[in-house]
Design an enzyme around this catalytic site. Structure first.
Site, PDB file in Angstrom:
ATOM      1  CG  ASP A 161      -2.043   0.947   1.169  1.00  0.00           C
ATOM      2  OD1 ASP A 161      -2.614   1.105   0.085  1.00  0.00           O
ATOM      3  OD2 ASP A 161      -2.366   1.542   2.205  1.00  0.00           O
ATOM      4  CD  GLU A 198      -2.062   2.837  -3.429  1.00  0.00           C
ATOM      5  OE1 GLU A 198      -2.228   3.735  -4.291  1.00  0.00           O
ATOM      6  OE2 GLU A 198      -1.665   3.056  -2.286  1.00  0.00           O
ATOM      7  CG  ASP A 202      -9.478   2.427   0.293  1.00  0.00           C
ATOM      8  OD1 ASP A 202     -10.095   2.154   1.343  1.00  0.00           O
ATOM      9  OD2 ASP A 202      -8.237   2.512   0.240  1.00  0.00           O
TER      10      ASP A 202
END
Length: 499
Positions: free
Chosen positions: A298, A345, A398
């Site tokens: 992430d 990401e 998300d």
């Protein structure tokens, strides 16, 4: 640096969202049922959020945990403990099947887990005791520190380690030795929970891998201030003499936030980590690779440069960009662990330098159909432009679901999307999945809500909000029927069936 991936596909569903009688997903039959659903529908990947023990005051976000190494005991399957003879038959409350009620679930499960521990202490066989001791010995430092941290936190009524007495907060060696003796039972309990979690997880992973399903994990770049990680390793974070953070993480102002975002997690002292050959990161990667086959990093941007905000700042506007470790941390990890099965990401602010680092390492980045400008054929997120070294998502944890974000499009965007996905009527979510699955991306993924055709009512998380997230659950009845065949057909037609 990277492992080559086969062309394949899968679904995202966090463990908490599994169906089952405990009020939250568990690692026993509920998880095995989902593995069977994946295998029957031709999927070879199961992606989920980080697995660590969540912090109630942070809305039980899986991205804010007491430890980057530990597992969440709420995921332990109680029926498997009954089978082992550590619990009597269970009299469960009537939990909500559609959402996790974290307070009641935690109260119920912690009481049952305590019962199981007491039975284990009294009645464990020699083999069980030996297996537990081997786990403790092989886990080593992270488990010792985490168990002591949780025992101390319980001892001091659940307050943050920053508010503990000075000798505990500052880790006075003599004081810690006394605590280990005084809190020995509580420490052993925390180690027992991690052993049970790991045993059930390993059984589940073996079950999945035997059926052609691999696990895709998730690694947040930062760890929570109120965690065993920061308490036990203060030297690798930018803390002051009192162990308070000098700087915190976040992002600068952008089109979504005039003041930017202050995430509040402490930032790393990358120079100190470099001096230690990034040893903490090596151990963190090694631990995750014990659990998963592939994992997503992430906020990869933070390894190129990160937004550092003074801890006493009023808004993120007061921060500045600071250089990260670039490729060096990954080279150090590679030297210890070999080539790494990583996806990064790389959404949000994409800089040429970040792209250079990503491409040098060879890790696939992410593309998300939910972000596409469907009327712009050159849009990075338009499925026509996905390249082979990428991972394509219909939506993510998300974002809204496919149906949710489709419903929010204006008429012109819908017309452009209809053209792009060759929609001629019927359920548009299947056309979107089919388009993403047929893209050039080596991996295609969707939230489980997307093939089920669920709308915004099934959204898992809304970034920037602090309540009502991470709680949605899928029903067992949904994981069957035409969805299985439709998903299998799309996967076969797009050449994503695993060999």
């Amino acid at each position: 640096m990277r492992m080559d991936f086969d062309r394949q596909s899968g679904l995202f569903l966090h463990v908490a969202s599994l169906p089952g009688p405990d009020g939250i997903g568990t690692l026993g039959e509920p998880a095995e049922t989902f593995v069977d659903f994946l295998a029957e529908s031709g999927q070879s990947l199961w992606q989920f959020c980080p697995l660590g023990p969540t912090i109630p005051i942070h809305d039980n976000s899986p991205y804010q945990s007491y430890s980057a190494f530990a597992g969440n005991p709420l995921f332990v399957d109680l029926d498997r403990l009954v089978e082992r003879g550590w619990l009597d038959e269970l009299d469960r409350p009537d939990f909500d099947d559609g959402h996790v009620e974290y307070g009641p679930v935690r109260e119920y499960k912690e009481a049952r887990l305590t019962e199981a521990f007491e039975t284990f202490k009294a009645d464990a066989s020699d083999d069980e005791q030996s297996n537990f001791e081997t786990f403790v010995e092989e886990s080593g430092e992270w488990l010792d520190e985490y168990a002591l941290y949780r025992a101390l936190r319980d001892h001091y009524d659940g307050v943050s380690w920053l508010d503990w007495p000075e000798e505990a907060k500052m880790r006075d060696p003599d004081a810690l030795a006394e605590y280990r003796e005084e809190l020995a039972d509580s420490i052993e309990y925390r180690k027992f929970l991690q052993w049970v979690f790991d045993t059930q997880w390993n059984d589940l992973k073996e079950y999945a891998n035997e059926r052609g399903v691999k696990f895709v994990g998730d690694m947040p770049i930062y760890v929570d201030l109120d965690s065993a990680d920061v308490w036990a390793n203060p030297e690798i974070f930018k803390l002051d003499a009192e162990r308070e953070p000098k700087y915190v993480s976040g992002v600068p102002p952008d089109e979504f936030s005039d003041d930017g975002q202050m995430w509040g997690t402490p930032v790393y002292d990358w120079d100190a980590l470099d001096e230690r050959d990034y040893g903490w990161w090596v151990k963190r990667f090694e631990r995750l690779l014990q659990r998963v086959d592939i994992f997503r990093i992430d906020h990869f941007k933070g390894f190129e440069s990160y937004w550092e905000i003074p801890a006493d700042a009023e808004t993120a506007r007061e921060g500045e960009w600071v250089e990260g470790p670039h490729e060096d941390v990954f080279y150090a990890i590679r030297d210890e662990l070999g080539d790494l099965p990583i996806v990064v990401e790389d959404l949000g602010e994409i800089t040429p330098k970040m792209e250079e680092i990503r491409d040098t390492l060879g890790y696939p980045g992410m593309v998300v159909a939910a972000f596409a400008d469907w009327c712009d054929g050159d849009s990075r997120y338009h499925p026509a432009n996905y390249d082979a070294n990428s991972v394509a998502y219909t939506s993510t944890h998300d974002t809204d679901t496919v149906v949710g974000w489709y419903d929010a499009l204006d008429e012109q965007d819908r017309e452009c999307l209809h053209y792009a996905v060759d929609h001629e009527g019927g359920d548009v979510h299947w056309d979107i999945l089919d388009t993403v699955w047929n893209s050039d991306s080596v991996i295609a993924l969707a939230q489980v809500q997307d093939p089920l055709g669920y709308g915004s009512e099934a959204r898992f998380n809304v970034p920037g909000t602090v309540e009502g997230n991470w709680a949605w659950r899928v029903s067992e009845d949904a994981l069957s029927g035409d969805v299985v065949q439709n998903l299998y057909d799309i996967t076969e037609e797009s050449d994503r069936l695993a060999e």
